[in-house]
Design a protein around this motif. Sequence first.
Motif, PDB file in Angstrom:
ATOM      1  N   PRO A 289       0.852  -1.198   0.000  1.00 35.38           N
ATOM      2  CA  PRO A 289       0.000   0.000   0.000  1.00 35.38           C
ATOM      3  C   PRO A 289       0.883   1.240   0.000  1.00 35.38           C
ATOM      4  N   GLY A 290       0.574   2.174  -0.861  1.00 39.35           N
ATOM      5  CA  GLY A 290       1.312   3.435  -0.868  1.00 39.35           C
ATOM      6  C   GLY A 290       2.633   3.411  -1.608  1.00 39.35           C
ATOM      7  N   CYS A 291       2.909   2.342  -2.349  1.00 41.07           N
ATOM      8  CA  CYS A 291       4.193   2.291  -3.062  1.00 41.07           C
ATOM      9  C   CYS A 291       4.138   3.063  -4.372  1.00 41.07           C
ATOM     10  N   GLY A 292       2.938   3.506  -4.745  1.00 37.64           N
ATOM     11  CA  GLY A 292       2.834   4.351  -5.939  1.00 37.64           C
ATOM     12  C   GLY A 292       2.305   3.642  -7.173  1.00 37.64           C
ATOM     13  N   LYS A 293       1.551   2.559  -6.978  1.00 32.93           N
ATOM     14  CA  LYS A 293       1.014   1.814  -8.124  1.00 32.93           C
ATOM     15  C   LYS A 293       0.051   2.661  -8.947  1.00 32.93           C
ATOM     16  N   THR A 294      -0.894   3.317  -8.271  1.00 36.30           N
ATOM     17  CA  THR A 294      -1.906   4.094  -8.994  1.00 36.30           C
ATOM     18  C   THR A 294      -1.268   5.312  -9.652  1.00 36.30           C
ATOM     19  N   THR A 295      -0.360   5.957  -8.936  1.00 32.56           N
ATOM     20  CA  THR A 295       0.318   7.135  -9.496  1.00 32.56           C
ATOM     21  C   THR A 295       1.155   6.735 -10.708  1.00 32.56           C
ATOM     22  N   LEU A 296       1.791   5.577 -10.624  1.00 38.64           N
ATOM     23  CA  LEU A 296       2.574   5.064 -11.750  1.00 38.64           C
ATOM     24  C   LEU A 296       1.660   4.873 -12.970  1.00 38.64           C
ATOM     25  N   LEU A 297       0.487   4.308 -12.717  1.00 33.38           N
ATOM     26  CA  LEU A 297      -0.488   4.102 -13.794  1.00 33.38           C
ATOM     27  C   LEU A 297      -0.929   5.437 -14.389  1.00 33.38           C
ATOM     28  N   GLU A 298      -1.232   6.374 -13.515  1.00 33.49           N
ATOM     29  CA  GLU A 298      -1.674   7.692 -13.991  1.00 33.49           C
ATOM     30  C   GLU A 298      -0.619   8.327 -14.886  1.00 33.49           C
ATOM     31  N   SER A 299       0.651   8.145 -14.496  1.00 28.77           N
ATOM     32  CA  SER A 299       1.681   8.833 -15.268  1.00 28.77           C
ATOM     33  C   SER A 299       2.039   8.125 -16.571  1.00 28.77           C
ATOM     34  N   ILE A 300       1.737   6.828 -16.683  1.00 28.48           N
ATOM     35  CA  ILE A 300       2.135   6.179 -17.949  1.00 28.48           C
ATOM     36  C   ILE A 300       1.010   6.077 -18.972  1.00 28.48           C
ATOM     37  N   VAL A 301      -0.250   6.182 -18.518  1.00 31.76           N
ATOM     38  CA  VAL A 301      -1.360   6.017 -19.466  1.00 31.76           C
ATOM     39  C   VAL A 301      -1.244   7.014 -20.631  1.00 31.76           C
ATOM     40  N   GLY A 302      -0.937   8.257 -20.314  1.00 39.35           N
ATOM     41  CA  GLY A 302      -0.799   9.270 -21.356  1.00 39.35           C
ATOM     42  C   GLY A 302       0.401   9.028 -22.262  1.00 39.35           C
ATOM     43  N   MET A 303       1.403   8.327 -21.714  1.00 33.45           N
ATOM     44  CA  MET A 303       2.623   8.097 -22.499  1.00 33.45           C
ATOM     45  C   MET A 303       2.481   6.914 -23.442  1.00 33.45           C
ATOM     46  N   LEU A 304       1.550   6.015 -23.123  1.00 30.32           N
ATOM     47  CA  LEU A 304       1.349   4.831 -23.980  1.00 30.32           C
ATOM     48  C   LEU A 304       0.383   5.221 -25.109  1.00 30.32           C
TER      49      LEU A 304
ATOM     50  N   LEU B 141      11.105   0.108  -9.471  1.00 34.83           N
ATOM     51  CA  LEU B 141      11.448   0.828  -8.238  1.00 34.83           C
ATOM     52  C   LEU B 141      10.935   2.257  -8.392  1.00 34.83           C
ATOM     53  N   THR B 142       9.995   2.624  -7.527  1.00 33.99           N
ATOM     54  CA  THR B 142       9.342   3.936  -7.667  1.00 33.99           C
ATOM     55  C   THR B 142       9.908   4.951  -6.663  1.00 33.99           C
ATOM     56  N   LYS B 143       9.526   6.200  -6.874  1.00 34.62           N
ATOM     57  CA  LYS B 143       9.869   7.324  -5.973  1.00 34.62           C
ATOM     58  C   LYS B 143      11.373   7.576  -5.910  1.00 34.62           C
TER      59      LYS B 143
ATOM     60  N   LYS C 214      13.895   1.975 -12.797  1.00 38.63           N
ATOM     61  CA  LYS C 214      13.995   2.929 -11.697  1.00 38.63           C
ATOM     62  C   LYS C 214      13.272   4.185 -12.140  1.00 38.63           C
ATOM     63  N   VAL C 215      12.157   4.478 -11.478  1.00 36.53           N
ATOM     64  CA  VAL C 215      11.303   5.561 -11.980  1.00 36.53           C
ATOM     65  C   VAL C 215      10.886   6.532 -10.875  1.00 36.53           C
ATOM     66  N   SER C 216      10.482   7.714 -11.325  1.00 43.06           N
ATOM     67  CA  SER C 216       9.796   8.658 -10.453  1.00 43.06           C
ATOM     68  C   SER C 216       8.594   9.189 -11.209  1.00 43.06           C
ATOM     69  N   SER C 217       7.409   8.949 -10.663  1.00 44.65           N
ATOM     70  CA  SER C 217       6.207   9.463 -11.310  1.00 44.65           C
ATOM     71  C   SER C 217       6.117  10.978 -11.146  1.00 44.65           C
ATOM     72  N   MET C 218       6.835  11.518 -10.170  1.00 44.87           N
ATOM     73  CA  MET C 218       6.805  12.966  -9.934  1.00 44.87           C
ATOM     74  C   MET C 218       7.702  13.693 -10.939  1.00 44.87           C
TER      75      MET C 218
ATOM     76  N   ALA D 270      11.344  10.702 -14.328  1.00 40.85           N
ATOM     77  CA  ALA D 270      12.573   9.935 -14.593  1.00 40.85           C
ATOM     78  C   ALA D 270      12.260   8.460 -14.805  1.00 40.85           C
ATOM     79  N   GLY D 271      12.841   7.872 -15.814  1.00 40.93           N
ATOM     80  CA  GLY D 271      12.735   6.433 -16.060  1.00 40.93           C
ATOM     81  C   GLY D 271      11.418   5.955 -16.639  1.00 40.93           C
ATOM     82  N   LEU D 272      10.437   6.846 -16.736  1.00 42.57           N
ATOM     83  CA  LEU D 272       9.110   6.388 -17.183  1.00 42.57           C
ATOM     84  C   LEU D 272       9.111   5.956 -18.648  1.00 42.57           C
TER      85      LEU D 272
END
Lengths: 216, 116
Positions: free
Chosen positions: A41-56, A164-166, A195-199, A202-204
Amino acid sequence: MKPENIKVYRDLMGENEKWAAETRALLQKHKLIMINLIGAPGCGKTTLLESIVGMLKDIRVAVLEGDVETTRDAERISKLQIPVSQLITGGACHLEAKLVHYALKDLPLEDLDLVVVENVGNLVCPAEFDVGEHAKIAVLSVTEGEDKPLKYPLLFRECKAAVLTKIDLLPYVPFNIDACCENIRQVNAGIPIFKVSSMSGAGLSEWCAWVSKFQG
Amino acid sequence: MHELSMCQSLVDAVLQEMGRVQPPPKKLVAARMAVGALHQVVPENMTFAYEILTKDTAAAGSRLDIRWIPVTAKCRACGWTGSVEIPFFLCGSCNSGDLELLTGKELFLENLEVEQ
């Protein structure tokens, strides 16, 4: 009277496997890829999804959101104008194949290329259950500690990639990213680690490129 | 508590298999399940779930035995075969991580001890 032993052989994942197989057949029929994001919980799964949907961009994505309670994550994802269903387990700590199968059937499968399952936040139980996906993806944030791959070996053993997020927080936390990658390698050598940062973003692009090319 | 889900499948299987025993047994003394060591099964959770899920069934009061199956693998690099020290998944000879899992992911009901 002396007790008598009766030998039997009954696979106990049979029922779950049956539904997982139905899901695989459905995905194959519609030429769809399904990945299953698993992390705490809180590892950033949903945020990761939010940030890649537009990129795909060229990939039509739908999301199945697993949670113990609330439709909050599905509400977040629906703002991205993509099909999403919330799967509420009502207390269960993981998604099972039958629930995923029924949710998948309700998606507009003809108009999709990729289905992302976001499992219930948990590093233990979701790793035990095949939901018919082509790949489990382990998601681990740098605030959790580099020893997690060794503490939760089944997930890191079962996954086909780790994210690896954040990583933007690396300067502020005592997280040894090289040690973490080595721990992953010792549990499951050869899987790609992103190795990514949704903020910061980086790495996305590398992660998106892998998802785009992934063929199951 | 994924043990509860697993245990429900176990109890379903136990009751079905008991129904097949001829002549019908007087009672079930014990059921034994085989669990690959890669599964994250906590024995106490499993036996607790078993006790609850068998209540008021033909298996009520029976004992649950668990037989662990070790994790073994074959190395694709050097051909070594042996048991693997989880959480590490490395060859015991050349330290390569390119291993093929041989055992360790089993989960099945294998024996019923009944009183005729």
